[in-house]
Design an enzyme around this catalytic site. Structure first.
Site, PDB file in Angstrom:
ATOM      1  N   GLU A  93     -12.891  13.472   8.759  1.00 44.34           N
ATOM      2  CA  GLU A  93     -12.090  13.298   9.970  1.00 44.34           C
ATOM      3  C   GLU A  93     -10.888  12.383   9.736  1.00 44.34           C
ATOM      4  O   GLU A  93      -9.884  12.495  10.428  1.00 44.34           O
ATOM      5  CB  GLU A  93     -12.957  12.733  11.097  1.00 44.34           C
ATOM      6  CG  GLU A  93     -14.053  13.663  11.566  1.00 44.34           C
ATOM      7  CD  GLU A  93     -13.518  14.890  12.287  1.00 44.34           C
ATOM      8  OE1 GLU A  93     -13.173  14.796  13.474  1.00 44.34           O
ATOM      9  OE2 GLU A  93     -13.435  15.952  11.638  1.00 44.34           O
TER      10      GLU A  93
ATOM     11  N   ASP B 101     -15.578   8.695  18.537  1.00 42.18           N
ATOM     12  CA  ASP B 101     -14.692   8.040  17.580  1.00 42.18           C
ATOM     13  C   ASP B 101     -13.868   6.949  18.262  1.00 42.18           C
ATOM     14  O   ASP B 101     -13.432   7.109  19.406  1.00 42.18           O
ATOM     15  CB  ASP B 101     -13.753   9.062  16.944  1.00 42.18           C
ATOM     16  CG  ASP B 101     -14.506  10.056  16.067  1.00 42.18           C
ATOM     17  OD1 ASP B 101     -15.667   9.780  15.737  1.00 42.18           O
ATOM     18  OD2 ASP B 101     -13.933  11.105  15.733  1.00 42.18           O
TER      19      ASP B 101
ATOM     20  N   HIS C 239      -8.279   1.603   9.991  1.00 46.20           N
ATOM     21  CA  HIS C 239      -7.735   2.297   8.822  1.00 46.20           C
ATOM     22  C   HIS C 239      -7.219   1.336   7.763  1.00 46.20           C
ATOM     23  O   HIS C 239      -6.256   1.623   7.056  1.00 46.20           O
ATOM     24  CB  HIS C 239      -6.621   3.275   9.225  1.00 46.20           C
ATOM     25  CG  HIS C 239      -7.073   4.331  10.179  1.00 46.20           C
ATOM     26  ND1 HIS C 239      -6.288   4.814  11.186  1.00 46.20           N
ATOM     27  CD2 HIS C 239      -8.251   4.991  10.274  1.00 46.20           C
ATOM     28  CE1 HIS C 239      -6.947   5.723  11.874  1.00 46.20           C
ATOM     29  NE2 HIS C 239      -8.150   5.843  11.339  1.00 46.20           N
TER      30      HIS C 239
END
Length: 738
Positions: A425, A454, A544
């Site tokens: 993903e 998420d 991230h």
């Protein structure tokens, strides 16, 4: 957490000598037919390996082990059949380490066998009973324990092209997937967040990015949109950095590294960009095509410290006041800098094929087993991934455990509840999109809704939902019943409601392409929602990055991560109960009447221009009126019907669950314009594209294409009329003059 990191890092590959648990593989079952992908498939002789891997995601406590032992003893005493005993021992006895996960967590199906028998139906359970039962079995401590679980380079050149300095790229594992490989050389232009309005400001200031590299900040829009905007401005490359301005003050003091870069893909789309619109199954004969959303210029993330060194060398006009961040002693000029200052970016990304593994499990519904309520979370992460994948995976497992306990204690699901753990993903919803593409022909007939877990916890100040309008009113009702995790005595609804503003404007956000729920609605026509707690001032800065750890996420929430995650679980759990239990699907099929009215009204200012060309918005308003009348008629039919008439219930539910699908344009191909939804999609078929084209009549008349616009208007109008006709019911009930 280290165990979780290991599992996530190897999730994209396949261990030697082992069969991969994925639908993206040409697996054959009995009779030579491919294995289905809707239930968890366990290959013969591998139950222990699979269960061991999943159990590694959970840290079972002593109480769980005692319960598991008790179940084994009771099962031995209460043997009904030899087959049941053998099945129980084969599944549970092969995995003594799975006590925390529980063997009967999901309906597990082997390639040869059938699902376990459902418990004997007991007395009916009502909403208050189910809500109390869910809260009883939901465990905050279980959520907490689960969460704990080619080089590119940049050079500065002199006017002759010689390397003056090799600038550091401190995170060699951080890169931009799908960046165009190659070299980019030129000056440097600062473009704030890289939004279209930022490039418009550069044009107004007389600064042209053409032929230069562009440096932009992380935030506001996706990496893919930043690169696409720079490409459209004819820049040669893009550098993306995190500015300290976008990082909360308390986190800067906590030691957020200035040498961290932020990961992000740059594909303006979802799924495998080399098989756009169709699935990447191994047996597919891939044509030599690629997504039009792939960038044509190289892009790379850099750290704040590297960005400071570059921005300090820029000359030219000062950046607007609201463009200035907090890099120390940086004047923030627009550039492109002294003619002698040039950069050389080389990106050496290599395209490789990688096996991915989606994992599924299900509870089968009793009355409508072929209608699915889907809940999913991403499993992969480049780094530790506490917020990126850890929270979502923890919630997915805890909800599965909770619903398992509820089913054992009398909860009868009306519809099938499908749990999905998605792989890849982080590369643009590849796992979920490829699954959607593989089963697109059946999902609009079977999928009721999709709930994404998420990015569920990125803070604890504000609760938001990116959602389809069909789910908005249901979300409102549920928020009134869930306590706020940070304001004692208040519900989530009371926390976000203000006297002078509508609650929806504070909570509800449109589905965006970077949302994992987006392809379900825009591509497959399935109503979807993604929940998240976020900070009111600025977003969670570690997402991230290699700093996305449990400690940083929990520290940002002042040690309250488990409590906030539990609140998300309560919202999602109540939503799942309503969607799987209610006789009538609680989707607000009339909501699109208001949405259409608002969208069509945006075209009204151009009525005179349309009239001069012999065009009118009358038929679009007529289609909206037909939709509203069809919704009212369906509502009257439902209220006048008998609740226990199962045939009528099913007929009504089928019409309701397909409403989102009705708004997918039938006039574009999924391989060319995959996001076919006329309201939430992207492409020339959407109402947004129609409005943008109409605006050219005033902004740039020479670029207006009347023939193309007439086609856009006609096809958009008939898509809306088709949605109204479909909601009306049977063909003989539709009254349309041709």
């Amino acid at each position: 957490m280290e165990t979780l990191r290991f599992l996530l890092r190897r999730a994209g590959g396949e261990r030697p000598g082992r069969r991969s648990y994925t639908i993206y593989r040409n697996m054959e079952g009995p009779g030579g037919e491919g294995a289905g992908g809707l239930e968890l498939k366990v290959a013969e002789g591998e139950e222990q390996t699979l269960a061991g891997d999943m159990a590694a995601l959970v840290t079972p406590g002593p109480r769980d082990r005692t319960k598991a032992l008790t179940y084994l003893v009771l099962s031995a005493l209460l043997i009904f059949t030899v087959a049941f005993l053998l099945g129980y021992v084969a599944l549970r006895g092969s995995c003594p380490s799975c006590a925390g996960l529980r063997g009967d967590l999901l309906a597990v199906v082997s390639d040869e066998g059938a699902a376990e028998e459902s418990p004997v139906p007991g007395p009916p359970l009502y909403w208050a009973d189910l809500k109390e039962m869910f809260q009883k079995y939901l465990r905050e401590d279980s959520i907490e324990s689960t969460i704990r679980v080619n080089p590119n380079f940049l050079h500065q050149l002199d006017p002759q092209g010689n390397v003056l300095e090799k600038l550091p790229l401190e995170d060699p594992e951080i890169y931009c997937p799908y960046s165009a490989p190659g070299n980019a050389t030129g000056g440097l232009v600062y473009a704030n967040y890289g939004r279209q309005e930022d490039f418009d400001v550069l044009g107004q200031q007389g600064v042209n990015p053409q032929g230069h590299l562009v440096i932009v900040r992380v935030g506001q829009i996706s990496f893919a949109e930043k690169v696409a905007n720079a490409d459209a401005a004819q820049a040669r490359g893009v550098l993306i950095y995190p500015d300290p301005w976008d990082i909360p003050q308390d986190l800067r003091k906590a030691g957020l590294s200035q040498n961290r870069a932020v990961y992000g893909h740059v594909h303006m789309g979802t799924g495998d960009p080399y098989t756009p619109g169709f699935p990447s199954f191994n047996h597919t004969q891939f044509p030599p095509i690629q997504s039009s959303g792939l960038p044509r210029i190289p892009a790379h993330p850099i750290s704040a410290s590297t960005a400071a060194r570059l921005l300090s060398k820029l000359t030219g006009l000062a950046a607007p006041r609201d463009w200035k961040g907090r890099l120390a002693e940086i004047p923030y000029r627009l550039g492109p800098g002294d003619p002698g200052f040039r950069l050389h970016l080389q990106v050496n990304n290599v395209k490789t094929s990688t096996m991915i593994s989606n994992v599924f499990g299900s509870f089968e519904g009793r009355f409508e087993p072929d209608h699915y309520v889907i809940i999913g979370a991403q499993r992969d992460s480049l780094g530790p991934g506490a917020a990126g994948s850890g929270v979502g995976t923890a919630l997915l497992l805890e909800l599965a455990r909770t619903f398992s306990a509820m089913v054992r204690n009398g909860f009868q699901l009306r519809r099938t509840l499908l749990f999905a753990s998605w792989d890849a993903e982080d590369f643009g919803q590849v796992g979920s999109t490829e699954w959607l593409e593989g089963y697109l022909s059946m999902l609009h007939l079977k999928a009721v809704a999709y709930i994404s877990l998420d990015s569920a916890v990125l803070g604890d100040d504000k609760f938001h939902a990116k959602t389809s309008p069909l789910l908005t009113s249901l979300i409102e009702n549920i928020l009134k019943q869930v306590d706020s995790p940070n304001r004692s005595g208040q519900s989530l609804y009371e926390q976000v409601t203000f006297p002078d503003r509508r609650w929806a404007s504070e909570v509800i956000q449109p589905l965006a392409m970077e949302s994992s729920a987006y392809p379900f609605t825009a591509f497959a026509g399935v109503p979807a929602v993604e929940f998240s707690f976020v900070e009111d001032a600025r977003p969670y800065p570690f997402l991230h990055t290699q700093d996305d750890t449990y400690e940083n996420l929990n520290g940002m929430l002042f040690g309250r991560l488990p409590a906030v995650a539990k609140s998300v679980a309560e919202v999602v759990g109540q939503l799942l109960i309503r969607l799987t239990h209610d006789h009538l699907l609680p989707l607000d099929f009339g909501a699109y009447g208001d949405v259409l009215l608002h969208r069509i009204a945006e075209l009204n200012p151009y009525s005179s221009e349309l009239k001069s060309r012999g065009l009118t918005l009358q038929w679009m308003y007529s289609a909206r009126g037909d939709y509203t009348r069809a919704a009212e008629k369906l509502r009257r039919d439902i209220y006048s019907s008998e609740e226990r008439d199962e045939r009528l219930n099913r007929l009504h539910n089928v019409r309701i669950m397909r409403v989102e699908f009705y708004f997918l344009s039938p006039y574009v191909a999924a391989t060319e314009a995959p996001f076919r939804h006329v309201l939430h999609g992207r492409g020339p078929h959407t109402l947004r594209a129609l409005l943008d084209h109409l605006r050219l009549l005033r902004a740039a008349p020479g670029r207006f294409d009347e023939g193309r616009f007439r086609r856009q208007l006609a096809l958009a109008t008939w898509t809306l009329q088709g949605a109204a006709n479909a909601l009306s019911g049977e063909v003989w009930d539709v009254d349309i003059n041709f």
